[in-house]
Write a protein that holds these residues in place. Structure first.
Motif, mmCIF file in Angstrom:
data_model
loop_
_atom_site.group_PDB
_atom_site.id
_atom_site.type_symbol
_atom_site.label_atom_id
_atom_site.label_comp_id
_atom_site.label_asym_id
_atom_site.label_seq_id
_atom_site.Cartn_x
_atom_site.Cartn_y
_atom_site.Cartn_z
ATOM 1 N N PRO A 108 0.750 -1.245 -0.021
ATOM 2 C CA PRO A 108 0.010 -0.067 -0.088
ATOM 3 C C PRO A 108 0.974 1.285 -0.140
ATOM 4 O O PRO A 108 1.797 1.423 0.656
ATOM 5 C CB PRO A 108 -0.770 -0.150 1.291
ATOM 6 N N LEU A 109 0.594 2.168 -1.004
ATOM 7 C CA LEU A 109 1.231 3.399 -1.059
ATOM 8 C C LEU A 109 0.166 4.547 -0.958
ATOM 9 O O LEU A 109 -0.509 4.414 -1.773
ATOM 10 C CB LEU A 109 2.341 3.327 -2.392
ATOM 11 N N VAL A 110 0.578 5.807 -0.328
ATOM 12 C CA VAL A 110 -0.299 6.634 -0.342
ATOM 13 C C VAL A 110 0.111 7.612 -1.817
ATOM 14 O O VAL A 110 0.879 7.807 -1.920
ATOM 15 C CB VAL A 110 -0.076 7.714 0.849
ATOM 16 N N VAL A 111 -1.247 8.338 -2.167
ATOM 17 C CA VAL A 111 -1.043 9.029 -3.359
ATOM 18 C C VAL A 111 -1.666 10.058 -2.891
ATOM 19 O O VAL A 111 -2.973 10.123 -2.244
ATOM 20 C CB VAL A 111 -1.481 8.217 -4.567
ATOM 21 N N THR A 112 -1.280 11.584 -3.390
ATOM 22 C CA THR A 112 -2.231 12.635 -3.063
ATOM 23 C C THR A 112 -2.381 13.340 -4.368
ATOM 24 O O THR A 112 -3.131 14.439 -4.256
ATOM 25 C CB THR A 112 -1.347 13.670 -2.093
ATOM 26 N N SER A 113 -1.768 13.175 -5.398
ATOM 27 C CA SER A 113 -1.963 13.813 -6.665
ATOM 28 C C SER A 113 -1.862 12.974 -7.904
ATOM 29 O O SER A 113 -1.486 11.718 -7.655
ATOM 30 C CB SER A 113 -0.884 14.987 -6.701
ATOM 31 N N HIS A 114 -2.008 13.614 -9.170
ATOM 32 C CA HIS A 114 -2.030 12.681 -10.214
ATOM 33 C C HIS A 114 -0.477 12.460 -10.540
ATOM 34 O O HIS A 114 -0.098 11.393 -11.092
ATOM 35 C CB HIS A 114 -2.571 13.521 -11.508
ATOM 36 N N ALA A 115 0.197 13.272 -10.138
ATOM 37 C CA ALA A 115 1.796 13.088 -10.164
ATOM 38 C C ALA A 115 2.344 11.725 -9.338
ATOM 39 O O ALA A 115 2.963 10.996 -10.030
ATOM 40 C CB ALA A 115 2.729 14.295 -9.922
ATOM 41 N N ASP A 116 1.841 11.766 -8.272
ATOM 42 C CA ASP A 116 1.829 10.492 -7.381
ATOM 43 C C ASP A 116 1.610 9.164 -8.038
ATOM 44 O O ASP A 116 2.125 8.285 -8.143
ATOM 45 C CB ASP A 116 1.341 10.670 -6.173
ATOM 46 N N VAL A 117 0.230 9.287 -8.739
ATOM 47 C CA VAL A 117 -0.333 8.331 -9.222
ATOM 48 C C VAL A 117 0.412 7.854 -10.399
ATOM 49 O O VAL A 117 0.639 6.512 -10.477
ATOM 50 C CB VAL A 117 -1.851 8.632 -9.608
ATOM 51 N N ILE A 118 0.677 8.586 -11.405
ATOM 52 C CA ILE A 118 1.399 8.181 -12.368
ATOM 53 C C ILE A 118 3.067 7.660 -12.244
ATOM 54 O O ILE A 118 3.446 6.831 -12.845
ATOM 55 C CB ILE A 118 1.612 9.204 -13.406
ATOM 56 N N GLY A 119 3.582 8.426 -11.345
ATOM 57 C CA GLY A 119 4.976 8.174 -10.930
ATOM 58 C C GLY A 119 5.002 6.863 -10.267
ATOM 59 O O GLY A 119 6.053 6.079 -10.489
ATOM 60 N N LEU A 120 4.061 6.300 -9.421
ATOM 61 C CA LEU A 120 4.061 4.972 -8.918
ATOM 62 C C LEU A 120 3.450 3.998 -9.554
ATOM 63 O O LEU A 120 3.862 2.995 -9.665
ATOM 64 C CB LEU A 120 3.430 5.256 -7.571
ATOM 65 N N PHE A 121 2.258 4.180 -10.102
ATOM 66 C CA PHE A 121 1.282 3.212 -10.884
ATOM 67 C C PHE A 121 1.191 3.476 -12.331
ATOM 68 O O PHE A 121 0.382 2.623 -12.701
ATOM 69 C CB PHE A 121 0.084 3.216 -10.126
ATOM 70 N N GLY A 122 1.848 4.362 -12.923
ATOM 71 C CA GLY A 122 1.856 4.600 -14.220
ATOM 72 C C GLY A 122 2.944 3.667 -14.873
ATOM 73 O O GLY A 122 3.679 3.036 -14.408
ATOM 74 N N LYS A 123 2.775 3.439 -16.198
ATOM 75 C CA LYS A 123 3.813 2.712 -16.947
ATOM 76 C C LYS A 123 4.479 3.551 -18.080
ATOM 77 O O LYS A 123 3.650 3.861 -18.901
ATOM 78 C CB LYS A 123 3.229 1.272 -17.579
ATOM 79 N N ASN A 124 5.683 3.865 -17.946
ATOM 80 C CA ASN A 124 6.152 4.829 -18.733
ATOM 81 C C ASN A 124 5.381 6.092 -18.826
ATOM 82 O O ASN A 124 5.455 6.738 -20.073
ATOM 83 C CB ASN A 124 6.677 4.201 -20.104
ATOM 84 N N ASN A 125 5.187 6.710 -17.775
ATOM 85 C CA ASN A 125 4.445 7.883 -17.699
ATOM 86 C C ASN A 125 2.949 7.779 -18.663
ATOM 87 O O ASN A 125 2.569 8.591 -18.789
ATOM 88 C CB ASN A 125 5.085 9.061 -18.415
ATOM 89 N N ALA A 126 2.622 6.492 -18.756
ATOM 90 C CA ALA A 126 1.193 6.455 -19.409
ATOM 91 C C ALA A 126 0.174 5.675 -18.452
ATOM 92 O O ALA A 126 0.712 5.061 -17.215
ATOM 93 C CB ALA A 126 1.301 5.154 -20.531
ATOM 94 N N ALA A 127 -0.915 5.791 -18.538
ATOM 95 C CA ALA A 127 -2.015 5.311 -17.621
ATOM 96 C C ALA A 127 -2.245 3.864 -17.485
ATOM 97 O O ALA A 127 -1.913 3.259 -18.570
ATOM 98 C CB ALA A 127 -3.316 6.142 -17.817
ATOM 99 N N THR A 128 -2.302 3.280 -16.601
ATOM 100 C CA THR A 128 -2.564 1.857 -16.100
ATOM 101 C C THR A 128 -4.076 1.711 -15.710
ATOM 102 O O THR A 128 -4.734 2.876 -15.387
ATOM 103 C CB THR A 128 -1.748 1.309 -15.400
#
Length: 398
Positions: A48-68
């Motif tokens: 579990p990792l905390v996210v607070t913004s879109h940048a967090d989301v893409i940085g942690l759970f995106g793939k090559n800066n693309a959405a998953t």
């Protein structure tokens, strides 16, 4: 010559005891977790990792800066207003391996809502050594964690791609379909948003994770707030896919929350058409009831933990327990979360009697309580729910 045992100054010794200043544990009722597939993302699996913004989301759970799938669902959670107090993302170790990811979420004891990113398959229940799959894994997770003391609720969605038919409601809620997720604990919230999409102009329309958005919308409000007609943001439903009145009534009547765009609300937007849980227990058939009970339970457990090992089984000791309970529930009554409450400690009524005035049965209860060191406390709470329907009679006359 005699010497003084203690010096005269400062004359008065004061020992500061700060034990009464230790705050009671607090649990935010609006902490959510989204578990989903994000193959190739930077975040470690089942963590579990905390996210607070879109940048967090893409940085942690995106793939090559693309959405998953996981990042898109997390963005929908963060798009809600008000948003949850904390948002966790959990990546599956392999596509569809929700059981392992949910196991990694068990230690995060502040989580109150969980959903699976974009998942619409009901899946199969645990069978021997084979873990549950799909939404069944989610349902089993919240049931198990709640039974262990960490109360959680799951939010799932009916597949938005299921087309409208004359038997739509009966088909999607059949026991062999989403009806298999219904239980007696009130831990499941099932939402319906046919045609939900993040882009109506694209062909085919990308399916939106209505469950994640609804979870974020519900968690952003206080537990006692009814979810009826609360707005859900981040996606739309084409008008041709929206539910007709008979479908809205049919879904809500079976505990499903349909998303609607009512003409009675100015402008356009999606709103929760009902506030029920997908439960067979009529005592737990509303989301706010389950959330309030969970919140009160945690407040009592956290507020009374200090009495364990300190409060004695005497008239004075149990009176202090009752006063502490009243101190926990009093603010909820003042805040109109509950309408009234009463605290009854049967043993305290016996201890209030002179020992000579107690019957043999009463004295036996005192002896047993002191031997086992267990005391029963009965708390009666009167809950005043929000209005969900107004029955208005219009009687015109000349």
């Amino acid at each position: 010559m005699a010497t003084l045992v203690q010096p005269a100054f400062p004359f008065v010794d004061v020992i500061i005891d700060t034990s009464a200043l230790v705050p009671a544990a607090q649990r935010s009722p609006g902490v959510v977790a989204v578990v989903g597939n994000a193959d190739g993302a930077a975040a470690p699996a089942s963590t579990p990792l905390v996210v607070t913004s879109h940048a967090d989301v893409i940085g942690l759970f995106g793939k090559n800066n693309a959405a998953t799938a996981l990042s898109r669902s997390l963005d929908l959670v963060l798009a809600q207003d008000p948003r949850p107090s904390k948002v966790y993302g959990v990546r599956t170790p392999a596509a569809g391996n929700y059981a392992a990811a949910l196991a990694g979420l068990e230690a995060a004891d502040d989580v109150t809502f969980v959903c699976l990113a974009g998942e619409t398959a009901v899946g199969a229940a645990t069978n021997g050594g084979t873990p549950a799959t799909g939404l069944r894994a989610l349902a089993e997770h919240v049931e198990t964690m709640s039974a262990a003391g960490n109360r959680r609720m799951a939010v799932a969605m009916i597949d938005p791609a299921i087309a409208r038919t004359a038997t739509y409601v009966d088909t999607v809620l059949a026991s062999g379909s989403y009806g298999a997720l219904k239980s007696a604990t009130g831990r499941m919230i099932l939402v319906a948003a046919r045609g939900a999409t993040t882009d109506e102009t694209a062909s085919p329309n990308p399916v939106a994770d209505a469950a994640a958005a609804v979870m974020g919308a519900i968690a952003g409000h206080t537990p006692a707030t009814s979810v009826v007609l609360k707005q859900v943001r981040g996606f739309t439903v084409p008008i041709g896919q929206q539910y007709v009145p008979a479908e809205v009534t049919g879904l809500a009547g079976q505990g499903v929350i349909p998303l609607i765009d009512p003409a009675l609300v100015p402008g356009t937007g999606l709103f929760l058409g009902d506030g029920g849980t997908f439960s067979t227990d009529p005592a737990r058939n509303y989301v706010d009831i389950c959330r309030v009970l969970d919140d009160i339970e945690f407040r009592l457990r956290a507020g009374l933990i200090g009495t364990v090992g300190d409060a004695r089984i005497t008239k004075a000791g149990l009176t202090s327990v009752r006063v502490r309970v009243e101190g926990i529930l009093g603010p909820l009554q003042l805040g109109a979360v509950i309408d009234d409450f009463a605290v009854t400690i049967p043993l305290l009524a016996i201890l209030a009697l002179p020992e000579s005035a107690r019957s043999a049965a009463e004295q036996a209860q005192v002896v047993t309580a002191r031997q086992t060191r267990q005391v029963s406390v009965l708390i009666s709470v009167t809950y005043g729910p929000a209005v969900h329907r107004l029955n208005v009679t219009l009687a015109p006359q000349f």
